[in-house]
Design a protein around this motif. Structure first.
Motif, PDB file in Angstrom:
ATOM      1  N   HIS B 155       0.766  -0.954  -0.056  1.00  0.00           N
ATOM      2  CA  HIS B 155      -0.250  -0.642   0.206  1.00  0.00           C
ATOM      3  C   HIS B 155       0.954   0.653   0.167  1.00  0.00           C
ATOM      4  CE1 HIS B 155       0.517  -0.709   3.922  1.00  0.00           C
ATOM      5  NE2 HIS B 155       0.380   0.374   4.798  1.00  0.00           N
ATOM      6  N   ILE B 156       2.028   1.227   0.643  1.00  0.00           N
ATOM      7  CA  ILE B 156       3.396   2.371   0.902  1.00  0.00           C
ATOM      8  C   ILE B 156       3.305   2.502  -0.609  1.00  0.00           C
ATOM      9  CG2 ILE B 156       5.265   3.530   1.433  1.00  0.00           C
ATOM     10  CD1 ILE B 156       4.530   1.672   3.936  1.00  0.00           C
ATOM     11  N   THR B 157       4.049   1.647  -1.777  1.00  0.00           N
ATOM     12  CA  THR B 157       4.011   1.834  -3.094  1.00  0.00           C
ATOM     13  C   THR B 157       3.491   2.092  -3.264  1.00  0.00           C
ATOM     14  OG1 THR B 157       5.086  -0.276  -2.095  1.00  0.00           O
ATOM     15  CG2 THR B 157       5.635   0.570  -4.680  1.00  0.00           C
ATOM     16  N   LEU B 158       2.241   1.729  -3.835  1.00  0.00           N
ATOM     17  CA  LEU B 158       0.802   2.052  -4.613  1.00  0.00           C
ATOM     18  C   LEU B 158       1.000   3.804  -4.194  1.00  0.00           C
ATOM     19  CD1 LEU B 158      -0.686  -1.398  -5.390  1.00  0.00           C
ATOM     20  CD2 LEU B 158       0.642  -0.115  -6.406  1.00  0.00           C
ATOM     21  N   MET B 159       0.693   4.459  -3.265  1.00  0.00           N
ATOM     22  CA  MET B 159       0.119   5.176  -2.388  1.00  0.00           C
ATOM     23  C   MET B 159       0.827   6.665  -2.562  1.00  0.00           C
ATOM     24  SD  MET B 159      -3.287   4.988  -2.622  1.00  0.00           S
ATOM     25  CE  MET B 159      -3.700   6.538  -0.587  1.00  0.00           C
ATOM     26  N   SER B 160       2.051   6.184  -3.152  1.00  0.00           N
ATOM     27  CA  SER B 160       2.854   7.688  -2.905  1.00  0.00           C
ATOM     28  C   SER B 160       2.604   7.721  -3.884  1.00  0.00           C
ATOM     29  CB  SER B 160       4.487   6.905  -2.453  1.00  0.00           C
ATOM     30  OG  SER B 160       4.665   5.618  -4.310  1.00  0.00           O
ATOM     31  N   ILE B 161       3.061   7.436  -5.250  1.00  0.00           N
ATOM     32  CA  ILE B 161       2.307   8.712  -6.311  1.00  0.00           C
ATOM     33  C   ILE B 161       0.837   9.068  -6.384  1.00  0.00           C
ATOM     34  CG2 ILE B 161       2.513   8.915  -8.764  1.00  0.00           C
ATOM     35  CD1 ILE B 161       4.629   7.213  -8.808  1.00  0.00           C
ATOM     36  N   PRO B 162      -0.076   8.971  -5.950  1.00  0.00           N
ATOM     37  CA  PRO B 162      -1.652   9.535  -5.923  1.00  0.00           C
ATOM     38  C   PRO B 162      -1.470  10.450  -4.181  1.00  0.00           C
ATOM     39  CG  PRO B 162      -1.249   7.007  -5.732  1.00  0.00           C
ATOM     40  CD  PRO B 162      -0.565   7.329  -5.823  1.00  0.00           C
ATOM     41  N   ILE B 163      -0.468  10.293  -3.390  1.00  0.00           N
ATOM     42  CA  ILE B 163      -0.693  11.209  -2.890  1.00  0.00           C
ATOM     43  C   ILE B 163      -0.106  12.718  -3.178  1.00  0.00           C
ATOM     44  CG2 ILE B 163      -0.045  11.534  -0.492  1.00  0.00           C
ATOM     45  CD1 ILE B 163      -0.542   9.317   1.017  1.00  0.00           C
ATOM     46  N   LEU B 164       0.949  12.126  -3.817  1.00  0.00           N
ATOM     47  CA  LEU B 164       1.691  13.561  -4.353  1.00  0.00           C
ATOM     48  C   LEU B 164       1.211  14.253  -5.009  1.00  0.00           C
ATOM     49  CD1 LEU B 164       5.828  11.962  -5.249  1.00  0.00           C
ATOM     50  CD2 LEU B 164       5.058  14.118  -3.368  1.00  0.00           C
ATOM     51  N   GLY B 165       0.294  13.494  -6.177  1.00  0.00           N
ATOM     52  CA  GLY B 165      -0.427  14.080  -6.818  1.00  0.00           C
ATOM     53  C   GLY B 165      -1.298  14.595  -5.822  1.00  0.00           C
ATOM     54  N   VAL B 166      -2.213  14.507  -5.161  1.00  0.00           N
ATOM     55  CA  VAL B 166      -3.356  15.563  -4.423  1.00  0.00           C
ATOM     56  C   VAL B 166      -3.163  16.043  -4.353  1.00  0.00           C
ATOM     57  CG1 VAL B 166      -5.052  14.772  -2.240  1.00  0.00           C
ATOM     58  CG2 VAL B 166      -4.909  13.205  -3.959  1.00  0.00           C
ATOM     59  N   MET B 167      -1.666  16.112  -3.117  1.00  0.00           N
ATOM     60  CA  MET B 167      -0.937  17.193  -2.504  1.00  0.00           C
ATOM     61  C   MET B 167      -0.381  18.292  -3.651  1.00  0.00           C
ATOM     62  SD  MET B 167      -0.856  16.126   0.578  1.00  0.00           S
ATOM     63  CE  MET B 167       0.349  16.892   1.454  1.00  0.00           C
ATOM     64  N   ALA B 168       0.038  17.793  -4.147  1.00  0.00           N
ATOM     65  CA  ALA B 168       0.788  19.200  -5.771  1.00  0.00           C
ATOM     66  C   ALA B 168      -0.895  19.310  -6.111  1.00  0.00           C
ATOM     67  CB  ALA B 168       1.275  18.273  -7.139  1.00  0.00           C
ATOM     68  N   PHE B 169      -1.826  19.379  -6.627  1.00  0.00           N
ATOM     69  CA  PHE B 169      -3.055  19.109  -7.393  1.00  0.00           C
ATOM     70  C   PHE B 169      -4.369  19.684  -6.532  1.00  0.00           C
ATOM     71  CE2 PHE B 169      -0.759  19.448 -10.473  1.00  0.00           C
ATOM     72  CZ  PHE B 169       0.452  17.956 -11.521  1.00  0.00           C
ATOM     73  N   THR B 170      -4.541  18.965  -5.818  1.00  0.00           N
ATOM     74  CA  THR B 170      -5.882  19.818  -4.939  1.00  0.00           C
ATOM     75  C   THR B 170      -5.391  20.546  -3.922  1.00  0.00           C
ATOM     76  OG1 THR B 170      -7.008  17.296  -5.642  1.00  0.00           O
ATOM     77  CG2 THR B 170      -7.567  18.590  -4.044  1.00  0.00           C
ATOM     78  N   VAL B 171      -4.150  19.591  -2.649  1.00  0.00           N
ATOM     79  CA  VAL B 171      -4.328  20.615  -1.444  1.00  0.00           C
ATOM     80  C   VAL B 171      -3.644  21.780  -1.958  1.00  0.00           C
ATOM     81  CG1 VAL B 171      -3.330  20.502   1.001  1.00  0.00           C
ATOM     82  CG2 VAL B 171      -3.729  18.013   0.164  1.00  0.00           C
ATOM     83  N   LEU B 172      -2.145  21.270  -3.034  1.00  0.00           N
ATOM     84  CA  LEU B 172      -1.724  23.702  -2.301  1.00  0.00           C
ATOM     85  C   LEU B 172      -2.680  24.434  -3.509  1.00  0.00           C
ATOM     86  CD1 LEU B 172       0.649  24.605  -2.618  1.00  0.00           C
ATOM     87  CD2 LEU B 172       1.177  23.575  -4.894  1.00  0.00           C
ATOM     88  N   PRO B 173      -2.997  23.703  -4.302  1.00  0.00           N
ATOM     89  CA  PRO B 173      -4.431  24.812  -5.486  1.00  0.00           C
ATOM     90  C   PRO B 173      -5.124  25.017  -3.615  1.00  0.00           C
ATOM     91  CG  PRO B 173      -4.025  22.968  -6.436  1.00  0.00           C
ATOM     92  CD  PRO B 173      -3.612  22.575  -5.726  1.00  0.00           C
ATOM     93  N   THR B 174      -5.893  24.456  -3.371  1.00  0.00           N
ATOM     94  CA  THR B 174      -7.027  24.170  -2.305  1.00  0.00           C
ATOM     95  C   THR B 174      -6.302  26.385  -0.679  1.00  0.00           C
ATOM     96  OG1 THR B 174      -7.672  22.246  -2.947  1.00  0.00           O
ATOM     97  CG2 THR B 174      -8.749  24.029  -0.388  1.00  0.00           C
ATOM     98  N   LEU B 175      -5.050  25.216  -0.487  1.00  0.00           N
ATOM     99  CA  LEU B 175      -4.837  26.164   0.830  1.00  0.00           C
ATOM    100  C   LEU B 175      -4.573  27.851  -0.138  1.00  0.00           C
ATOM    101  CD1 LEU B 175      -2.287  24.095   2.340  1.00  0.00           C
ATOM    102  CD2 LEU B 175      -4.072  24.632   3.457  1.00  0.00           C
ATOM    103  N   TYR B 176      -3.942  27.480  -1.466  1.00  0.00           N
ATOM    104  CA  TYR B 176      -3.092  29.126  -2.062  1.00  0.00           C
ATOM    105  C   TYR B 176      -4.682  29.998  -1.779  1.00  0.00           C
ATOM    106  CZ  TYR B 176      -2.358  31.551  -5.850  1.00  0.00           C
ATOM    107  OH  TYR B 176      -1.950  33.047  -6.649  1.00  0.00           O
ATOM    108  N   MET B 177      -5.686  28.676  -2.562  1.00  0.00           N
ATOM    109  CA  MET B 177      -7.282  29.754  -2.825  1.00  0.00           C
ATOM    110  C   MET B 177      -7.903  30.184  -1.588  1.00  0.00           C
ATOM    111  SD  MET B 177      -7.943  29.673  -5.783  1.00  0.00           S
ATOM    112  CE  MET B 177      -7.420  28.703  -7.054  1.00  0.00           C
ATOM    113  N   ILE B 178      -7.627  29.409  -0.302  1.00  0.00           N
ATOM    114  CA  ILE B 178      -8.276  29.408   0.991  1.00  0.00           C
ATOM    115  C   ILE B 178      -7.308  31.117   1.488  1.00  0.00           C
ATOM    116  CG2 ILE B 178      -8.421  29.014   3.440  1.00  0.00           C
ATOM    117  CD1 ILE B 178      -8.904  25.936   2.380  1.00  0.00           C
ATOM    118  N   SER B 179      -5.758  31.475   1.280  1.00  0.00           N
ATOM    119  CA  SER B 179      -5.113  32.048   1.895  1.00  0.00           C
ATOM    120  C   SER B 179      -5.754  33.682   1.382  1.00  0.00           C
ATOM    121  CB  SER B 179      -3.563  31.928   1.880  1.00  0.00           C
ATOM    122  OG  SER B 179      -3.678  31.597   0.353  1.00  0.00           O
TER     123      SER B 179
END
Lengths: 304, 452
Positions: B155-179
C-alpha cells in the motif's frame, strides 16, 4: 491598465505624432492624467440603422415620430446603449473631463427625468426589448435598431438595398426635445509594459506603424472601422459612405460622450445595467428613483 | 463512524530509547537514518539521510526567504514609471508579484509540514529498531524490507504517487485559494497585494456585499431543496408508471426518456434558453394560438423574479427526472413483492400502497444519494449559468441577478466587470462550510447510517 502599470506611457515624440495626425477626440481618448498611453486607431460610436423602405429620413430625426411609424428593436439590459440618456438629460459622468471622481451628478431632477423617459418606453408599443435585434430586423418585425460600426457589414447584408444609417434622433425629456447621445470609444494599440527594455522602442515603432493613416484606411476598406486620422477622415471614400458620415456626426460634442477611463468604470458597468433595466421594466417605482440614483452615484464615486 | 481504535501502549517509550540506545540511536534523533544504516537497512537509512540533507539545503538557501516573504507578500507594492533616455521610451517597474510569492510560500509551508511528518516516521522506525534489538527479535534486512514494499507494504508503494498528486494538484491549490480570502487581491491590487485578515469576510457578511449575500444564499437553499425534491419525486412517479402492469414496451419508454438525459446538458440548456426567449418559439406558438396576448417573459433580464425561478426549477426537472427514474426503476424492480401483494389483498388502494410501502423503501435506499444531489444542486453552476445567466437583473444586488446561486455569483465576481478575487475566495469558503455542515448533519440522521 495605466494605473496598474500594464502599459507604458508614450514617449514625447510619439505623443506629438499622435496629436498632430489624429482628430482631437482621439488624442483625448488615449490621455490619462496628462500622459498618453496608447496609439488610437479607430473611433466607434453607435448610430441608428433603419430600413428605408419602412421609414424615411425625416421620420428618423425624432424618436417619437420614429416609434410612431415603425418598431425599434433594442436592448435595455445593455448600459452601453442607454446610459447616455442621462447625458441627454444634462448630467455628467465623472465630471466634464471624465476624470473627476466626484463629478457624477445624476442624483437630481435631471437624473429622475432620464429614468422617467426609460420607464415611458415600456408602454411605447413600438419599442421592442430583445436580445437579438438583428434577427428582428431580418424577419421584418423591426424597422430600426441602435448599433455600432462593428455591425454595419452585417446589417448591410440583412437589409440589402433598404440599408440606411442616420445619427441618433432627438428625444423628449421633461417636455423638451434634446439630442439622444451615445458613448464614444476609441480603439487603440498599446505597448505591453512587460516587454523587455531593449524591445520597447521596436514595440512602440510597430504600434505606430499599424495605426498610421495607411493602415487605418486599409482596415476601413475591409471591415468598416472608422479611422481617426485627420486626413483619412476627409478622404473621398469616407465622404461617400453614409455609415462613416453618421459616425463622424455622432462623434461631435453634443452627440456623444467619450467613455471615461476611471478604474471605477468597472463598478459603473456593474451597477448601471440593473438601474437602467429597473427603470425600464418598472421594477424601480417612480417614487424610488431619487434614492436609487443616490445609491448608484455614491457607489460609483468610491475611491479605491 | 469513528470507533476508538484498540491501541496497546507502545513497546518502549521514546525516553527509554534515548536513555538506553547506543550512540547511533542517539544521533538518529538529530540525523535521521543513522541507526538504520548501522543495522544494515541500507535503503531505508540512506533514504532518510538523503532526504534530510536535501531538505536542510533547500531550507537554508531558499526556504527561509520564501517563508519570510510570505508574511509581507512582497515589500514593493507600487509601480513606478521611469523615462529611459537611451531608448527614448518610458519603462514601468512593476510591484512585487504577490501571487507568485503566496504560491511559493504555501508550497514552503507544505514542505515543512511534510518534513515534520517524515521526522515522526523516522522516530517510530527508530523505536521499532531499538525494540527489535532489545528483545532479540529478527531485524529485517535490507532485502527483506525492499521486497516487503511489493508485498505486505504494497500500500505504501502504490499510494505514494497518488498522494503526491493529491498534494500538488488538490491540497496546494486549495490552500492557496483559501489564503487568498485573507488578502486584498482584486482588480485594484492585481499584482502587489497584502494580508488583510478578515476584512474580506467582513465585506461579504456585513459590508457592501451583504445585501446580496443573504438573499442569494436563501434562494440557493430554496433552489437546492426544490430541485432535488422535484426531480426525485417525479422520477419515482415516472418509474412506477412505467413499471406498472399493463404498460407494454417498457424498454422503449425508458429509452425515450434516457435520450433526453444523453444529450449533453450544455446543448439542452442553451436550446431551452432560446426556446423560452421573449421572441422564441414557445411565445410565438402561444400567441399564434391566441392563448396569450403578449409574450411571457420567462427568463429574460426584465422577467419577474418568481416566474424566472419557477421556470428554472421546471427546466431542471426536465433534465434531472430521467436519472432519477433510472435509479428508482432499479430499486422498484428489487422491492419484495410479497408486502405489496398482502396489502392489496387487505384492500389497500394504489395510493396507500405507494405512500406506506413503496415510497419509504425507496427513500431508505436513496437517502445518501439524495443528500449528495442536494449538495450538488447547491453548486449547480450549469443550469443557472447556461439557462438564464443569472437574469433577471436585480438592482439591489451587486453583481448578481435574481436566479443567481452563490457559485454563479462567485463566477461573476471573478470574471465579470469587477475582479474581486478575495471576495470570491471568501464565498468559496462559506459555500464549503455550508455544504459540509449540511452533509454531516444529514448523513448522521439517515437510517442507512444508523443501521450500517
Amino acid at each position: 491598465m495605466a494605473n496598474q502599470g500594464y502599459i507604458n506611457p508614450l514617449s514625447p515624440s510619439a505623443s506629438s505624432y499622435v496629436k498632430k495626425h489624429n482628430v482631437a477626440d482621439a488624442a483625448k481618448g488615449v490621455t490619462w492624467k496628462g500622459k498618453m498611453y496608447a496609439y488610437p486607431v479607430y473611433e466607434q460610436v453607435q448610430t441608428l440603422f433603419y430600413n428605408k423602405s419602412k421609414l424615411s429620413a425625416e421620420d428618423v430625426k425624432d424618436w417619437d415620430t420614429l416609434t410612431s411609424k415603425g418598431v425599434v428593436a433594442t436592448d435595455f439590459t445593455n448600459a452601453y446603449n442607454y446610459y447616455p440618456v442621462f447625458f441627454s438629460a444634462g448630467t455628467y459622468l465623472y465630471g466634464k473631463n471624465g476624470e473627476t471622481l466626484n463629478g457624477t451628478n445624476v442624483a437630481n431632477s435631471k437624473g429622475v427625468a432620464a429614468m422617467t423617459w426609460l420607464a415611458q418606453q415600456k408602454s411605447n408599443k413600438n419599442v421592442m426589448q430583445t436580445s437579438n435585434a438583428l434577427n428582428q430586423l431580418k424577419s421584418g418585425n423591426a424597422a430600426a435598431t441602435l448599433d455600432g460600426p462593428w455591425d454595419a457589414a452585417n446589417i448591410k447584408k440583412i437589409l440589402g438595398k433598404n440599408y440606411a444609417v442616420a445619427p441618433y434622433p432627438t428625444i423628449t425629456i421633461n417636455g423638451k426635445k434634446v439630442q439622444m447621445q451615445a458613448f464614444k470609444g476609441i480603439e487603440t494599440f498599446a505597448v505591453n509594459a512587460h516587454t523587455a527594455t531593449k524591445n520597447q522602442k521596436a514595440a512602440a515603432a510597430l504600434a505606430q506603424y499599424i495605426t498610421n493613416k495607411q493602415s487605418q484606411l486599409t482596415v476601413y476598406k475591409h471591415s468598416g472601422q472608422i479611422p481617426v486620422d485627420k486626413t483619412a477622415q476627409k478622404s473621398s471614400q469616407l465622404k461617400s459612405d453614409p455609415e462613416a458620415q453618421a459616425v463622424m456626426t455622432m462623434s461631435q460634442t453634443g452627440y456623444s460622450v467619450l467613455q471615461p477611463k476611471m478604474s471605477q468604470m468597472a463598478t459603473f458597468w456593474n451597477l448601471s445595467a440593473p438601474l437602467i433595466n429597473g427603470a425600464y421594466t418598472g421594477s424601480i417605482k417612480a417614487s424610488q428613483y431619487s434614492t436609487k440614483l443616490e445609491t448608484f452615484q455614491k457607489a460609483i464615486s468610491q475611491k479605491n | 463512524m469513528f470507533r476508538k481504535k484498540n491501541t496497546l501502549p507502545p513497546a518502549a517509550t521514546y525516553k527509554e530509547v534515548w536513555r538506553n540506545g547506543d550512540q547511533y540511536t542517539k544521533l538518529s534523533f538529530v540525523f535521521m537514518g543513522l541507526a538504520q544504516i548501522k543495522n544494515k537497512q541500507w535503503a531505508k537509512g540512506f533514504a532518510y539521510l538523503g532526504t534530510e540533507i536535501v531538505f536542510l539545503l533547500w531550507f537554508v538557501f531558499s526556504g527561509i526567504s520564501t517563508l519570510s516573504m510570505l508574511t509581507t507578500l512582497g515589500v514593493n507594492k507600487t509601480k513606478r514609471v521611469v523615462y529611459n533616455q537611451s531608448q527614448g521610451v518610458y519603462i514601468t517597474k512593476l510591484p512585487d508579484n504577490s501571487v507568485v510569492i503566496l504560491l511559493f510560500g504555501v508550497l514552503a509551508v507544505i514542505l515543512l509540514l511534510a518534513m515534520v511528518f517524515l521526522y515522526v516516521t523516522s522516530l517510530k522506525s527508530l523505536r521499532t529498531l531499538y525494540v527489535q534489538n532489545r528483545d532479540g527479535t529478527h531485524v529485517p534486512t535490507n532485502k527483506e524490507q525492499l521486497s516487503s514494499l511489493l508485498d505486505s507494504k504494497l500500500h505504501i508503494t502504490l499510494m505514494s504517487i497518488p498522494i503526491l498528486g493529491v498534494m500538488a494538484f488538490t491540497v496546494l491549490p486549495t490552500l492557496y485559494m483559501i489564503s487568498m480570502a485573507f488578502t486584498n487581491y482584486d482588480s485594484k491590487h492585481p499584482i502587489g497585494f497584502s494580508w488583510t485578515g478578515f476584512k474580506a469576510f467582513g465585506n461579504v457578511l456585513t459590508g457592501d456585499l451583504a445585501g446580496t449575500f443573504f438573499p442569494v444564499l436563501g434562494w440557493t437553499l430554496v433552489w437546492a431543496v426544490a430541485a432535488t425534491a422535484t426531480t426525485f419525486f417525479f422520477g419515482v412517479l415516472l418509474a412506477l408508471l412505467i413499471e406498472s402492469r399493463g404498460i407494454k414496451r417498457k424498454g422503449l419508454w425508458r429509452t425515450i426518456f434516457v435520450i433526453v438525459y444523453a444529450v449533453p446538458q450544455f446543448v439542452s440548456l442553451l436550446m431551452m434558453a432560446q426556446f423560452l426567449d421573449l421572441q422564441g418559439p414557445l411565445n410565438t406558438v402561444l400567441m399564434n394560438w391566441g392563448w396569450i396576448a403578449h409574450p411571457i417573459n420567462f427568463i429574460g433580464a426584465s422577467a419577474n423574479a418568481t416566474v424566472a425561478r419557477i421556470t428554472v426549477i421546471v427546466v431542471n426537472m426536465w433534465i434531472g427526472i430521467p436519472v432519477s427514474m433510472l435509479t428508482s426503476t432499479a430499486i422498484i424492480q428489487n422491492l419484495p413483492q410479497d408486502q405489496i401483494e398482502a396489502a392489496r389483498m387487505d384492500g389497500a388502494n394504489p395510493f396507500q400502497i405507494f405512500r406506506r410501502i413503496t415510497f419509504p423503501q425507496i427513500l431508505f435506499v436513496m437517502a445518501p444519494a439524495l443528500i449528495q444531489q442536494f449538495i450538488g444542486n447547491i453548486n449547480n453552476f450549469n443550469v443557472i449559468f447556461l439557462l438564464t445567466g443569472g437574469y433577471p437583473m436585480n438592482n439591489s444586488y451587486n453583481g448578481a441577478g435574481d436566479t443567481d446561486l452563490l457559485v454563479t455569483w462567485l463566477y461573476n465576481l471573478v470574471f465579470g466587470q469587477t475582479q474581486r478575487y478575495n471576495a470570491s475566495a471568501v464565498l468559496g469558503i462559506l459555500i464549503f462550510i455550508i455544504s459540509a455542515t449540511v452533509s454531516l448533519f444529514a448523513y448522521r440522521r439517515t437510517n442507512a447510517f444508523k443501521e450500517g
